[in-house]
Design a protein around this motif. Sequence first.
Motif, PDB file in Angstrom:
ATOM      1  N   UNK A  38       0.826  -1.202   0.000  1.00 14.00           N
ATOM      2  CA  UNK A  38       0.000   0.000   0.000  1.00 14.00           C
ATOM      3  C   UNK A  38       0.864   1.257   0.000  1.00 14.00           C
ATOM      4  N   UNK A  39       1.905   1.256   0.811  1.00 17.14           N
ATOM      5  CA  UNK A  39       2.790   2.418   0.893  1.00 17.14           C
ATOM      6  C   UNK A  39       3.511   2.663  -0.428  1.00 17.14           C
ATOM      7  N   UNK A  40       4.058   1.590  -1.013  1.00 20.54           N
ATOM      8  CA  UNK A  40       4.802   1.729  -2.264  1.00 20.54           C
ATOM      9  C   UNK A  40       3.897   2.217  -3.383  1.00 20.54           C
ATOM     10  N   UNK A  41       2.714   1.638  -3.514  1.00 16.64           N
ATOM     11  CA  UNK A  41       1.844   1.995  -4.627  1.00 16.64           C
ATOM     12  C   UNK A  41       1.235   3.384  -4.455  1.00 16.64           C
ATOM     13  N   UNK A  42       1.117   3.851  -3.240  1.00 11.71           N
ATOM     14  CA  UNK A  42       0.702   5.245  -3.042  1.00 11.71           C
ATOM     15  C   UNK A  42       1.764   6.189  -3.595  1.00 11.71           C
ATOM     16  N   UNK A  43       3.031   5.807  -3.425  1.00  5.86           N
ATOM     17  CA  UNK A  43       4.119   6.627  -3.957  1.00  5.86           C
ATOM     18  C   UNK A  43       4.129   6.601  -5.484  1.00  5.86           C
ATOM     19  N   UNK A  44       3.771   5.448  -6.055  1.00  5.38           N
ATOM     20  CA  UNK A  44       3.711   5.352  -7.516  1.00  5.38           C
ATOM     21  C   UNK A  44       2.628   6.279  -8.059  1.00  5.38           C
ATOM     22  N   UNK A 108       6.390 -13.213  -0.100  1.00  5.75           N
ATOM     23  CA  UNK A 108       7.373 -13.343   0.978  1.00  5.75           C
ATOM     24  C   UNK A 108       8.299 -12.138   1.096  1.00  5.75           C
ATOM     25  N   UNK A 109       8.182 -11.183   0.155  1.00  3.30           N
ATOM     26  CA  UNK A 109       8.940  -9.928   0.177  1.00  3.30           C
ATOM     27  C   UNK A 109      10.436 -10.117  -0.036  1.00  3.30           C
ATOM     28  N   UNK A 110      10.853 -11.291  -0.519  1.00  4.77           N
ATOM     29  CA  UNK A 110      12.248 -11.423  -0.943  1.00  4.77           C
ATOM     30  C   UNK A 110      12.525 -10.510  -2.129  1.00  4.77           C
ATOM     31  N   UNK A 111      11.509 -10.361  -2.977  1.00  3.16           N
ATOM     32  CA  UNK A 111      11.580  -9.380  -4.065  1.00  3.16           C
ATOM     33  C   UNK A 111      10.926  -8.100  -3.550  1.00  3.16           C
ATOM     34  N   UNK A 112      11.708  -7.093  -3.188  1.00  8.16           N
ATOM     35  CA  UNK A 112      11.162  -5.923  -2.481  1.00  8.16           C
ATOM     36  C   UNK A 112      10.215  -5.098  -3.344  1.00  8.16           C
ATOM     37  N   UNK A 113       9.016  -4.813  -2.848  1.00  5.46           N
ATOM     38  CA  UNK A 113       8.080  -3.955  -3.598  1.00  5.46           C
ATOM     39  C   UNK A 113       8.632  -2.558  -3.853  1.00  5.46           C
ATOM     40  N   UNK A 114       9.608  -2.139  -3.060  1.00  5.24           N
ATOM     41  CA  UNK A 114      10.192  -0.812  -3.248  1.00  5.24           C
ATOM     42  C   UNK A 114      10.865  -0.644  -4.606  1.00  5.24           C
ATOM     43  N   UNK A 115      11.075  -1.743  -5.321  1.00  6.09           N
ATOM     44  CA  UNK A 115      11.641  -1.667  -6.678  1.00  6.09           C
ATOM     45  C   UNK A 115      10.589  -1.309  -7.724  1.00  6.09           C
ATOM     46  N   UNK A 116       9.315  -1.396  -7.360  1.00 12.82           N
ATOM     47  CA  UNK A 116       8.256  -1.190  -8.350  1.00 12.82           C
ATOM     48  C   UNK A 116       8.292   0.200  -8.983  1.00 12.82           C
TER      49      UNK A 116
END
Length: 339
Positions: A38-44, A108-116
């Motif tokens: 939710x936090x990452x996609x709000x930034x997008x 599992x967040x091994x692939x960090x959503x912050x990369x989106x």
Amino acid sequence: MIKNSSGYSVEAEVPVISLVIPIYNEREVLPVCLPRLDKVMREVGFFFEAIFVDDGSKDDGYEYLVEQSRRYSWIRLVRLSRNFGKEAALTAGLDYAAGEAVVILDADLQDPPECIPKMVEAWRAGVDVVLMQRRTRCGESWVKRASSYLFYRLLNRLSDCEIPADVGDFRLMSRRCLQAVLELPERNRYMKGLFSWVGMPTEVIQYDRGARVAGKTKWNYAGLIGLAMEGITSFSIAPLRWAAVMGVFSAIFGGGFGLWIIFKAMVFGAQVAGYPSLIALITCLGGVQLITFGILGEYVGKTYLEAKRRPIYLVREVLSAVRGGEAASARGGCNARDH
């Protein structure tokens, strides 16, 4: 302009970004995953949806997501009738994705959503595919890292199309690329290979893969070996050619050995060694035959499964967008490809 319940201003109800997230017994990680998404996609800043595909989980992860969908209106749920495997679950998520671009990642967040955000930026610059290449792999044993390294190199040596090394399912695809992938009809699906086969303009971004934030991996070495075999046999007939080459060399070796025995007996009068040499020769040739039959059987089995044309997956339940505080839900045993 329309403002949805999550506070995103959008021009339409059609999502710009679809996140596809297969899950299997991931209840422990979901309370951490949802707020980060939710936090990452709000930034997008784009209207988005996250399609969680429950691949026959035995925990209460699906029920938890149904409950959380009242808080996060971007949650969509596709519940499969049983465990069909990650490749089938991923296919189901892609079938239901409605966005102009699709991002695939694990819960599992091994692939960090912050990369989106970087992935979306590259897509908006004009590429159809954004690949996330692992620079480091935290939380994995050296055996797994070494076997993964060797597998990708071997697969590229054998495959007819180039499959990028050290790239998993974590990627972004445009709607054009997604439509091309969905047109591929095979039932035995090695998704990383199918994505590569489609092609399209591509950009590679490196990232550091983290450790799981909670829970345990559902993959074991037997499953990884099976996936490797699926990848090799789905995109290469080189093993069949290797089997033919082994047969030719075995025939040459056997014929040469027989001629040598005859030559020794006729010229030197040497007695034929007999039992030990015969057993060694039979064992060698038998091993080559069994390997050849095993390779051939792998391809024949895949042909058999394709010929039956069973659905890739069956859907038990679908939970779509939340409207007015209520989730629209549908039940049934359909495959999205049937619509």
